[in-house]
Design a protein around this motif. Structure first.
Motif, short mmCIF file in Angstrom:
data_model
loop_
_atom_site.label_atom_id
_atom_site.label_comp_id
_atom_site.label_asym_id
_atom_site.label_seq_id
_atom_site.Cartn_x
_atom_site.Cartn_y
_atom_site.Cartn_z
N SER A 236 0.75 -1.17 0.08
CA SER A 236 -0.02 -0.09 0.23
C SER A 236 0.89 1.19 -0.03
O SER A 236 0.54 2.22 -0.74
CB SER A 236 -0.99 0.05 1.38
OG SER A 236 -1.70 -1.02 1.08
N HIS A 237 1.86 1.17 0.79
CA HIS A 237 2.77 2.30 0.89
C HIS A 237 3.57 2.61 -0.53
O HIS A 237 3.69 3.96 -0.99
CB HIS A 237 3.89 2.00 1.85
CG HIS A 237 5.09 3.05 2.08
ND1 HIS A 237 4.92 4.10 2.89
CD2 HIS A 237 6.33 2.72 1.31
CE1 HIS A 237 6.32 4.81 2.56
NE2 HIS A 237 7.06 4.12 1.83
N ILE A 239 2.37 1.79 -3.55
CA ILE A 239 1.28 2.35 -4.49
C ILE A 239 1.17 3.78 -4.34
O ILE A 239 0.69 4.41 -5.00
CB ILE A 239 0.11 1.09 -4.47
CG1 ILE A 239 0.39 -0.03 -4.85
CG2 ILE A 239 -0.91 1.94 -5.37
CD1 ILE A 239 -0.57 -1.36 -4.43
N THR A 240 0.91 4.12 -2.96
CA THR A 240 0.30 5.38 -2.77
C THR A 240 1.63 6.37 -2.94
O THR A 240 1.43 7.36 -3.47
CB THR A 240 -0.26 5.63 -1.28
OG1 THR A 240 0.34 4.60 -0.23
CG2 THR A 240 -1.86 5.22 -1.38
N THR A 241 2.68 6.14 -2.34
CA THR A 241 3.74 7.17 -2.42
C THR A 241 4.43 7.29 -3.83
O THR A 241 4.80 8.24 -4.05
CB THR A 241 4.89 6.62 -1.39
OG1 THR A 241 5.51 5.47 -2.00
CG2 THR A 241 4.51 6.83 0.05
N ARG A 242 4.29 6.07 -4.43
CA ARG A 242 5.05 6.36 -5.81
C ARG A 242 3.86 6.54 -6.89
O ARG A 242 4.09 6.44 -8.23
CB ARG A 242 5.56 5.13 -6.25
CG ARG A 242 6.69 4.74 -5.25
CD ARG A 242 7.49 3.53 -5.68
NE ARG A 242 8.53 3.37 -4.78
CZ ARG A 242 9.57 2.25 -4.74
NH1 ARG A 242 9.49 1.53 -5.72
NH2 ARG A 242 10.42 2.32 -3.80
N ASP A 243 2.49 6.60 -6.75
CA ASP A 243 1.62 6.84 -7.46
C ASP A 243 1.34 5.76 -8.65
O ASP A 243 1.07 6.35 -9.56
CB ASP A 243 1.72 8.55 -7.89
CG ASP A 243 0.23 8.99 -8.35
OD1 ASP A 243 -0.76 8.62 -8.06
OD2 ASP A 243 0.36 9.97 -9.15
N TRP A 244 1.55 4.89 -8.18
CA TRP A 244 1.39 3.79 -9.20
C TRP A 244 -0.21 3.52 -9.45
O TRP A 244 -1.04 3.44 -8.71
CB TRP A 244 1.72 2.29 -8.66
CG TRP A 244 3.27 2.09 -8.55
CD1 TRP A 244 4.21 2.81 -8.94
CD2 TRP A 244 3.96 1.00 -8.01
NE1 TRP A 244 5.43 2.59 -8.82
CE2 TRP A 244 5.55 1.43 -8.13
CE3 TRP A 244 3.58 -0.04 -7.23
CZ2 TRP A 244 6.35 0.50 -7.51
CZ3 TRP A 244 4.50 -0.97 -6.68
CH2 TRP A 244 5.78 -0.52 -6.97
N LYS A 245 -0.34 3.60 -10.91
CA LYS A 245 -1.97 3.67 -11.38
C LYS A 245 -2.23 2.14 -11.90
O LYS A 245 -3.31 2.08 -12.16
CB LYS A 245 -1.94 4.78 -12.54
CG LYS A 245 -1.86 6.20 -12.14
CD LYS A 245 -2.96 6.69 -11.53
CE LYS A 245 -2.89 8.18 -11.05
NZ LYS A 245 -2.29 8.29 -9.68
N ILE A 269 -7.58 1.67 -1.89
CA ILE A 269 -6.99 1.26 -3.17
C ILE A 269 -7.81 0.52 -3.87
O ILE A 269 -8.17 -0.61 -3.45
CB ILE A 269 -5.57 0.66 -3.04
CG1 ILE A 269 -4.56 1.75 -2.32
CG2 ILE A 269 -4.80 0.37 -4.37
CD1 ILE A 269 -3.25 1.10 -1.91
N SER A 296 -7.09 -0.07 -10.07
CA SER A 296 -5.55 0.15 -10.28
C SER A 296 -4.59 -1.10 -9.96
O SER A 296 -3.32 -1.08 -10.48
CB SER A 296 -5.17 1.43 -9.59
OG SER A 296 -5.51 1.49 -8.35
#
Ligand code: AMP
Length: 404
Positions: A236-237, A239-245, A269, A296
């Motif tokens: 989760s960290h 995906i959110t911090t790196r803005d994975w779409k 997410i 995503s």
């Protein structure tokens, strides 16, 4: 080198141009002339190399050199694939590349009603793309006649053997005429594959576009060391911090895929699971939502993910390492496709050290390890045996096409 120079005809060139392909990929450059020349091939090519067009384009060309006899359509080409997803995708490619040619093709797989498939076959088709189990069911019902097949293609043959299809493949071979062209595609080469190739292929031309069992140069691979019970938090960290779409995440089990999907949803997410316990329509829906961007994260098991064709998939995450090292190669082959860069991240806990070593031996290089701040593993945690899946990777399968 252009597609035209490879000897492809105008209706095929037009379809390729509409797809936006400007030049052939290496596997296409090598395979197309050989197939047009009616030779057998043994090709080592992973998904993402353009292998599907590599066999479909020359196949269409060869079939078009002899027009179908009117009112008497028969199956002239048979493409066998390990999974329904791959069958559907190859079927789509045949339709796309053959849209200016008069052929009829159909896709056959289990898990859906057999009657519509019988009805389509009754009307006559030139090209059949099938998984082996359902094909045999249809042959037993005499709904399909394979005695006129001119070209047989085994796509992802290694995966077919992994899934226990060898006996079914042999049964299918027995239904084909002796004189035919054979094309075998495989991402990896085990002794079993070599044995199959020896029995099947006639003086094959060997085509290899990447090193055996090598991973794509276009994929940046990293390992993040983390404790097992903090993997979800780390994912989760990331995906959110790196803005994975758009992330494809692999778990070892269907249960694990479901659990992780629910946990990610709780973290806000959007995620969907794709595995064999899901209906075909649920899988298709998940895939469409993922492609469109409303989901995503797609969480998948190895076999369900096989053949998923998504252009420019930027991130693949191994939430758990596969126990079969070749699966790692297949998994990360989902990214870095057709010249785009991709990233493959593996979350590895202390229990998975042996798996990691086996993977690094197979790909012949160490995977760089990067520590994420705040997620360093607790050194006091000792390795425990990884829980084995309960027969979900069984080499035996039921005739009703084992779901994975
Ligand atoms: P495949 O390895 O067959 O799964 O193909 C991987 C992807 O590459 C597919 O999305 C194809 O549409 C794409 N592709 C195939 N041939 C070419 C080409 N010559 N140029 C650009 N893209 C291609």
């Amino acid at each position: 080198m252009s597609f035209k120079n490879l000897g492809l005809s105008e209706p095929i060139l037009r379809a390729i141009a509409e797809e936006g392909y400007s030049k052939p990929t290496p596997v296409q450059e090598q395979a197309i002339p050989v197939i047009l020349n009616n030779n057998d091939i043994l090709a080592g090519a992973q998904t993402g190399t353009g292998k599907t067009a590599g066999f479909t384009l020359p196949l269409l060309q060869r079939l078009s050199e002899r027009a179908p006899r009117k009112g008497n359509r028969y199956v002239r080409a048979l493409i066998l694939t390990p999974t329904r997803e791959l069958a559907a995708q190859v079927g789509e490619s045949v339709e796309i590349y053959g849209k200016y040619l008069p052929f009829r093709s159909t896709v056959i797989f289990g898990g859906v009603g057999i009657k519509p498939q019988v009805a389509i076959l009754r009307k006559g088709v030139d090209i059949v793309i099938a998984t082996p189990g359902r094909l045999l069911d249809l042959a037993e019902q005499r709904a399909i006649n394979l005695s006129q097949v001119e070209c047989l293609i085994l796509d992802e043959a290694d995966r077919m053997l992994d899934m226990g299809f060898i006996h079914d493949i042999k049964k299918v071979l027995a239904l084909l005429p002796k004189h035919r062209q054979n094309l075998l595609f495989s991402a990896t080469f085990s002794n079993e594959i070599k044995k199959l190739a020896d029995g099947l292929l006639n003086k094959p031309t060997l085509i290899e576009v990447a090193c055996r069992n090598a991973t794509s140069e276009m994929v940046e691979q990293t390992v993040h060391r983390v404790d097992k019970d903090r993997k979800r938090e780390l994912l989760s960290h990331l995906i959110t911090t790196r803005d994975w779409k758009q992330v494809l995440v692999f778990t070892r089990t269907k249960h694990g895929a479901n659990r992780l999907t629910k946990q990610l949803e709780k973290d806000g997410i959007s995620a969907a699971a794709i595995h064999g316990n899901k209906s075909q329509s649920a899988r298709t829906k998940a895939l469409i939502n993922f492609k469109e961007g409303s989901v995503s994260v797609l969480v998948a098991t190895d076999i369900a993910a096989r053949g998923i064709d998504i252009d420019q998939l930027p991130h693949v995450v191994n939430y758990e390492l596969p126990n079969i090292p070749e699966d790692y190669v297949h998994r990360i082959g989902r990214t870095g496709r057709a010249g785009n860069e991709g990233e493959a991240v593996s979350l590895v806990c202390v229990d998975e050290d042996t798996y990691l070593r086996n993977i690094e031996t197979l790909i012949k290089r160490p995977i760089p390890q990067v520590n994420i701040k705040g997620f360093a593993p607790d050194p006091s945690i000792k390795p425990e045996p990884v829980q084995k899946k309960n027969a979900s990777r069984s080499r035996k399968r039921s005739r009703s096409f084992g779901r994975h």
